[in-house]
Design a protein around this motif. Structure first.
Motif, PDB file in Angstrom:
ATOM      1  N   TYR A 236     -22.771  32.018 -17.265  1.00 45.48           N
ATOM      2  CA  TYR A 236     -21.986  32.765 -18.247  1.00 45.48           C
ATOM      3  C   TYR A 236     -21.838  32.056 -19.587  1.00 45.48           C
ATOM      4  CZ  TYR A 236     -21.053  35.754 -14.279  1.00 45.48           C
ATOM      5  OH  TYR A 236     -21.215  36.591 -13.199  1.00 45.48           O
ATOM      6  N   PHE A 237     -22.246  30.776 -19.633  1.00 47.15           N
ATOM      7  CA  PHE A 237     -22.226  30.057 -20.907  1.00 47.15           C
ATOM      8  C   PHE A 237     -23.641  29.782 -21.409  1.00 47.15           C
ATOM      9  CE2 PHE A 237     -17.896  29.581 -19.676  1.00 47.15           C
ATOM     10  CZ  PHE A 237     -17.178  29.381 -20.845  1.00 47.15           C
ATOM     11  N   SER A 238     -24.589  30.587 -20.939  1.00 47.92           N
ATOM     12  CA  SER A 238     -25.979  30.482 -21.398  1.00 47.92           C
ATOM     13  C   SER A 238     -26.326  31.693 -22.251  1.00 47.92           C
ATOM     14  CB  SER A 238     -26.936  30.422 -20.200  1.00 47.92           C
ATOM     15  OG  SER A 238     -26.803  29.205 -19.503  1.00 47.92           O
ATOM     16  N   TYR A 239     -27.447  31.605 -22.952  1.00 45.57           N
ATOM     17  CA  TYR A 239     -27.940  32.739 -23.712  1.00 45.57           C
ATOM     18  C   TYR A 239     -28.298  33.874 -22.758  1.00 45.57           C
ATOM     19  CZ  TYR A 239     -28.181  29.805 -27.862  1.00 45.57           C
ATOM     20  OH  TYR A 239     -27.843  28.993 -28.912  1.00 45.57           O
ATOM     21  N   THR A 240     -27.986  35.077 -23.148  1.00 43.40           N
ATOM     22  CA  THR A 240     -28.248  36.246 -22.310  1.00 43.40           C
ATOM     23  C   THR A 240     -29.749  36.447 -22.151  1.00 43.40           C
ATOM     24  OG1 THR A 240     -26.218  37.326 -23.014  1.00 43.40           O
ATOM     25  CG2 THR A 240     -27.944  38.743 -22.129  1.00 43.40           C
ATOM     26  N   LYS A 250     -25.265  27.783 -24.486  1.00 47.08           N
ATOM     27  CA  LYS A 250     -25.110  28.199 -25.876  1.00 47.08           C
ATOM     28  C   LYS A 250     -23.787  27.711 -26.441  1.00 47.08           C
ATOM     29  CE  LYS A 250     -24.107  32.532 -26.697  1.00 47.08           C
ATOM     30  NZ  LYS A 250     -24.210  33.995 -26.706  1.00 47.08           N
ATOM     31  N   ILE A 251     -23.704  27.697 -27.744  1.00 46.31           N
ATOM     32  CA  ILE A 251     -22.444  27.432 -28.420  1.00 46.31           C
ATOM     33  C   ILE A 251     -21.704  28.753 -28.522  1.00 46.31           C
ATOM     34  CG2 ILE A 251     -21.369  26.650 -30.560  1.00 46.31           C
ATOM     35  CD1 ILE A 251     -23.937  25.014 -31.068  1.00 46.31           C
ATOM     36  N   PRO A 252     -20.444  28.827 -28.035  1.00 44.28           N
ATOM     37  CA  PRO A 252     -19.695  30.088 -28.116  1.00 44.28           C
ATOM     38  C   PRO A 252     -19.704  30.658 -29.531  1.00 44.28           C
ATOM     39  CG  PRO A 252     -18.504  28.505 -26.781  1.00 44.28           C
ATOM     40  CD  PRO A 252     -19.680  27.761 -27.362  1.00 44.28           C
ATOM     41  N   PHE A 253     -19.810  31.964 -29.623  1.00 46.01           N
ATOM     42  CA  PHE A 253     -19.893  32.735 -30.869  1.00 46.01           C
ATOM     43  C   PHE A 253     -21.309  32.737 -31.460  1.00 46.01           C
ATOM     44  CE2 PHE A 253     -15.196  32.640 -31.298  1.00 46.01           C
ATOM     45  CZ  PHE A 253     -15.015  33.984 -31.525  1.00 46.01           C
ATOM     46  N   SER A 254     -22.211  31.909 -30.925  1.00 43.77           N
ATOM     47  CA  SER A 254     -23.592  31.950 -31.411  1.00 43.77           C
ATOM     48  C   SER A 254     -24.335  33.064 -30.696  1.00 43.77           C
ATOM     49  CB  SER A 254     -24.298  30.610 -31.172  1.00 43.77           C
ATOM     50  OG  SER A 254     -24.394  30.344 -29.786  1.00 43.77           O
ATOM     51  N   VAL A 255     -25.187  33.787 -31.431  1.00 42.11           N
ATOM     52  CA  VAL A 255     -25.940  34.910 -30.865  1.00 42.11           C
ATOM     53  C   VAL A 255     -27.374  34.840 -31.363  1.00 42.11           C
ATOM     54  CG1 VAL A 255     -26.128  37.419 -30.682  1.00 42.11           C
ATOM     55  CG2 VAL A 255     -23.880  36.364 -30.846  1.00 42.11           C
ATOM     56  N   LYS A 256     -28.324  35.040 -30.443  1.00 39.88           N
ATOM     57  CA  LYS A 256     -29.738  35.123 -30.808  1.00 39.88           C
ATOM     58  C   LYS A 256     -30.198  36.574 -30.707  1.00 39.88           C
ATOM     59  CE  LYS A 256     -31.415  30.489 -29.625  1.00 39.88           C
ATOM     60  NZ  LYS A 256     -32.374  29.723 -28.801  1.00 39.88           N
ATOM     61  N   ILE A 268     -29.824  40.973 -15.477  1.00 40.42           N
ATOM     62  CA  ILE A 268     -29.810  39.891 -16.464  1.00 40.42           C
ATOM     63  C   ILE A 268     -29.363  38.629 -15.734  1.00 40.42           C
ATOM     64  CG2 ILE A 268     -28.868  39.079 -18.656  1.00 40.42           C
ATOM     65  CD1 ILE A 268     -28.289  41.983 -19.385  1.00 40.42           C
ATOM     66  N   THR A 269     -30.235  37.647 -15.679  1.00 38.37           N
ATOM     67  CA  THR A 269     -29.959  36.468 -14.860  1.00 38.37           C
ATOM     68  C   THR A 269     -28.841  35.625 -15.440  1.00 38.37           C
ATOM     69  OG1 THR A 269     -32.314  36.434 -14.314  1.00 38.37           O
ATOM     70  CG2 THR A 269     -31.028  34.515 -13.697  1.00 38.37           C
ATOM     71  N   TYR A 270     -28.995  35.230 -16.687  1.00 43.55           N
ATOM     72  CA  TYR A 270     -27.988  34.387 -17.337  1.00 43.55           C
ATOM     73  C   TYR A 270     -27.247  35.192 -18.398  1.00 43.55           C
ATOM     74  CZ  TYR A 270     -31.028  30.813 -15.298  1.00 43.55           C
ATOM     75  OH  TYR A 270     -31.778  30.081 -14.440  1.00 43.55           O
ATOM     76  N   GLY A 271     -25.949  34.903 -18.546  1.00 46.51           N
ATOM     77  CA  GLY A 271     -25.165  35.628 -19.547  1.00 46.51           C
ATOM     78  C   GLY A 271     -25.175  37.111 -19.303  1.00 46.51           C
ATOM     79  N   GLY A 272     -25.029  37.509 -18.044  1.00 48.19           N
ATOM     80  CA  GLY A 272     -25.218  38.905 -17.657  1.00 48.19           C
ATOM     81  C   GLY A 272     -24.203  39.886 -18.195  1.00 48.19           C
ATOM     82  N   PHE A 277     -19.538  37.105 -23.954  1.00 54.15           N
ATOM     83  CA  PHE A 277     -18.672  36.972 -22.784  1.00 54.15           C
ATOM     84  C   PHE A 277     -18.114  35.562 -22.632  1.00 54.15           C
ATOM     85  CE2 PHE A 277     -17.780  36.764 -18.133  1.00 54.15           C
ATOM     86  CZ  PHE A 277     -16.804  37.734 -18.112  1.00 54.15           C
ATOM     87  N   CYS A 278     -18.873  34.544 -23.021  1.00 56.68           N
ATOM     88  CA  CYS A 278     -18.369  33.172 -22.911  1.00 56.68           C
ATOM     89  C   CYS A 278     -17.152  32.983 -23.816  1.00 56.68           C
ATOM     90  CB  CYS A 278     -19.451  32.158 -23.220  1.00 56.68           C
ATOM     91  SG  CYS A 278     -20.165  32.287 -24.870  1.00 56.68           S
ATOM     92  N   VAL A 279     -17.165  33.611 -24.998  1.00 56.31           N
ATOM     93  CA  VAL A 279     -16.009  33.546 -25.899  1.00 56.31           C
ATOM     94  C   VAL A 279     -14.837  34.321 -25.306  1.00 56.31           C
ATOM     95  CG1 VAL A 279     -15.184  33.986 -28.238  1.00 56.31           C
ATOM     96  CG2 VAL A 279     -17.582  33.439 -27.844  1.00 56.31           C
ATOM     97  N   ILE A 280     -15.132  35.459 -24.695  1.00 56.47           N
ATOM     98  CA  ILE A 280     -14.094  36.272 -24.054  1.00 56.47           C
ATOM     99  C   ILE A 280     -13.408  35.473 -22.940  1.00 56.47           C
ATOM    100  CG2 ILE A 280     -13.702  38.333 -22.633  1.00 56.47           C
ATOM    101  CD1 ILE A 280     -16.048  39.627 -24.253  1.00 56.47           C
ATOM    102  N   ILE A 281     -14.196  34.701 -22.175  1.00 52.25           N
ATOM    103  CA  ILE A 281     -13.632  33.858 -21.113  1.00 52.25           C
ATOM    104  C   ILE A 281     -12.664  32.837 -21.705  1.00 52.25           C
ATOM    105  CG2 ILE A 281     -14.156  32.081 -19.394  1.00 52.25           C
ATOM    106  CD1 ILE A 281     -16.810  33.527 -18.869  1.00 52.25           C
ATOM    107  N   ILE A 282     -13.081  32.191 -22.788  1.00 53.67           N
ATOM    108  CA  ILE A 282     -12.234  31.165 -23.433  1.00 53.67           C
ATOM    109  C   ILE A 282     -10.936  31.773 -23.945  1.00 53.67           C
ATOM    110  CG2 ILE A 282     -12.091  29.546 -25.364  1.00 53.67           C
ATOM    111  CD1 ILE A 282     -15.165  29.185 -25.054  1.00 53.67           C
ATOM    112  N   LEU A 283     -11.041  32.903 -24.658  1.00 52.90           N
ATOM    113  CA  LEU A 283      -9.852  33.555 -25.199  1.00 52.90           C
ATOM    114  C   LEU A 283      -8.927  34.044 -24.087  1.00 52.90           C
ATOM    115  CD1 LEU A 283     -11.394  35.654 -28.133  1.00 52.90           C
ATOM    116  CD2 LEU A 283     -10.123  33.504 -28.288  1.00 52.90           C
ATOM    117  N   THR A 284      -9.518  34.543 -23.006  1.00 52.50           N
ATOM    118  CA  THR A 284      -8.720  35.019 -21.871  1.00 52.50           C
ATOM    119  C   THR A 284      -7.961  33.865 -21.236  1.00 52.50           C
ATOM    120  OG1 THR A 284     -10.313  36.784 -21.410  1.00 52.50           O
ATOM    121  CG2 THR A 284      -8.800  36.199 -19.648  1.00 52.50           C
TER     122      THR A 284
END
Length: 479
Positions: A236-240, A250-256, A268-272, A277-284
């Motif tokens: 969940y902390f990898s690139y989708t 990945k660095i949270p908030f970064s998008v490729k 979707i294997t990673y970042g499904g 979502f990784c940022v959403i986890i942190i904020l939650t």
């Protein structure tokens, strides 16, 4: 899909062994609640694709149920609509709505089940009683893991009823009716048939003939050897993306840009759950900590719901794969509902809550836009291909190399003659076509098409899809 076709054609899994050429173990040895419903629709309409209607039906039903329940909550009308959307339109539901994968279907059923139970406890009546039994019977017949979900639900329901002095027989009756009467009658296959064949009742997950690491094909061996917490963090902390070779934190908030294209994938294997979502986890997590220090005037049912969802996620060993635990996306949304009650007098909590709502909404809309656009493009292309095949001379026999039987059924429904052959992939062959995207497990066939018959919209989508695909290929190589 293989199970649905076989059931429609009269296959009885209680007495007969499936003769499917792919995924035999999944067709024969797993529960078939979804497949029976889809096969019934298919049998009625005589159209294979119509079985997917059940996904839309339960999605609409879940929206009605959630809104009915939220209508009783102390929320503004706008927030009621927003939360209904966020709860029901799960990324797994979106990516699977035009497929016969059943994880999204099970999630929608779970949402209906939870809402139906809350409404039953709030206002006990015959309609809610029958609705709850009906949806409980469906969800218990979908997957082996759905039984685990039911067990956890029952456990927390009993605790809630006991704590609130409502542990009465009338609330327990639906569970007894479903568990002792309906479930045994509707699930002879696979549970009884497994025992009859001297296999473990939960074969192939358990027992002497179990299949180890059913999900290991999606990832590399090093990843799969890690413990469940490590795998979930990495995922969940990898690139989708979908890969069995690499994993890139990945660095949270970064998008490729490559992440956005991958949102149309079913598995979707990673970042499904998407690029944010990784940022959403942190904020939650921050909101959850803040909630411990804010005044408590929250409905107690939300706490039980949070604990129940958390237990259902952690109890599943492979919760690193998003589509196996679609309820994980529900967890931060329930935390936000909790904060709606707790943040009324705290401006910082309110700002953070609204920021998280916006981020989840953006993440979900990305799935909707990309997934529906790609599905529309593939559907339009398939209709064009079928129309071209139907225009061929009646004596023309189409050579086809299929992986899934459903593609043969597609030809049969349109009275297109074919013969099954082995077709090697040849990039220079302009008469080589695919149902869906190119790949080793996709159906290939050879036929001469008239490109002039393509609609302007299809030509436009063709050009842009190829442009984007080539862009990502060159993007990957440039790295």
């Amino acid at each position: 899909m293989e199970s649905i076709i076989n059931l429609k054609q009269g296959w009885n899994p209680i007495y007969e062994i499936s003769k499917t050429n792919v995924a035999q173990i999944y067709v024969q040895s797993y529960p078939k609640g979804y497949e029976v419903i889809a096969a019934s629709i298919y049998s009625f309409t005589k159209k294979m694709e119509s079985g997917k209607l059940i996904n839309m039906i339960v999605l609409i039903a879940s929206i009605i149920y959630v809104f009915k329940l939220l209508n009783q909550a102390n929320l503004s009308n706008l927030k009621k609509y927003i939360y209904t959307f966020l709860i029901c339109v799960n990324p797994i539901v979106v990516t699977e709505i035009f497929t016969h994968y059943l994880d999204g279907f099970m999630y929608s059923c779970l949402i209906i089940l939870i809402c139906s139970l809350v409404l039953l406890v709030k206002n006990y009546n015959k309609i809610e009683f029958l609705n709850f039994i009906f949806i409980l019977s469906i969800i218990s017949s979908l997957k082996f893991t759905s039984l685990l979900l039911i067990f956890i639900l029952v456990l927390f329901v009993f605790i809630y009823l006991w704590k609130n002095d409502k542990l009465k027989f009338k609330y327990l009756l639906p569970f007894f009716i479903t568990g002792l009467i309906i479930f045994p009658l509707t699930n002879v296959n696979p549970y009884y048939t497994n025992i009859k064949n001297n296999l473990h009742i939960f074969h192939p997950v358990f027992g002497k003939d179990k299949v180890d690491n059913l999900l290991s094909s999606h990832v590399n061996e090093d990843f799969y050897k890690k413990n469940r917490i490590e795998k979930a963090f990495i995922s969940y902390f990898s690139y989708t993306g979908r890969s069995n070779q690499t994993m890139n934190l990945k660095i949270p908030f970064s998008v490729k840009l490559s992440e956005i294209k991958n949102l149309s994938e079913v598995t979707i294997t990673y970042g499904g759950f998407g690029p944010f979502f990784c940022v959403i986890i942190i904020l939650t997590a921050v909101l959850l900590v803040m909630s411990l220090f804010l005044a408590n005037n929250t409905p107690s049912v939300l706490y039980y719901l949070i604990l129940g969802i958390a237990a259902s996620i952690l109890s599943f060993p492979d919760f690193w794969l998003a589509r196996m635990v679609p309820q994980l996306y529900l967890f931060p949304i329930i935390i936000l509902l909790l904060m709606e009650y707790k943040s009324k007098k705290n401006i910082y909590a309110k700002i953070l809550t609204n920021l998280t709502i916006s981020l989840i909404s953006l993440n979900t809309f990305l799935f909707i836009i990309i997934s529906l656009t790609i599905n529309f493009y593939f559907s339009l292309n398939t209709h064009y291909q079928i129309a071209q095949l139907r225009k061929l001379d009646k004596n023309t026999i189409v050579p086809i190399d299929y992986f899934f039987k459903s593609n043969l059924t597609r030809l049969e429904e349109n009275d297109i003659a074919y013969r099954v052959v082995k077709i090697p992939y040849d990039v220079t062959n302009n008469n080589l076509h695919f149902f869906g995207s190119k790949g080793k497990n996709n159906t290939k066939f050879i036929a001469q098409f008239d490109e002039k018959d393509k609609s302007k919209l299809l030509i436009y989508l063709d050009n842009h899809y190829n442009k984007i695909f080539n862009y990502y290929q060159s993007y990957k190589k440039a790295k």
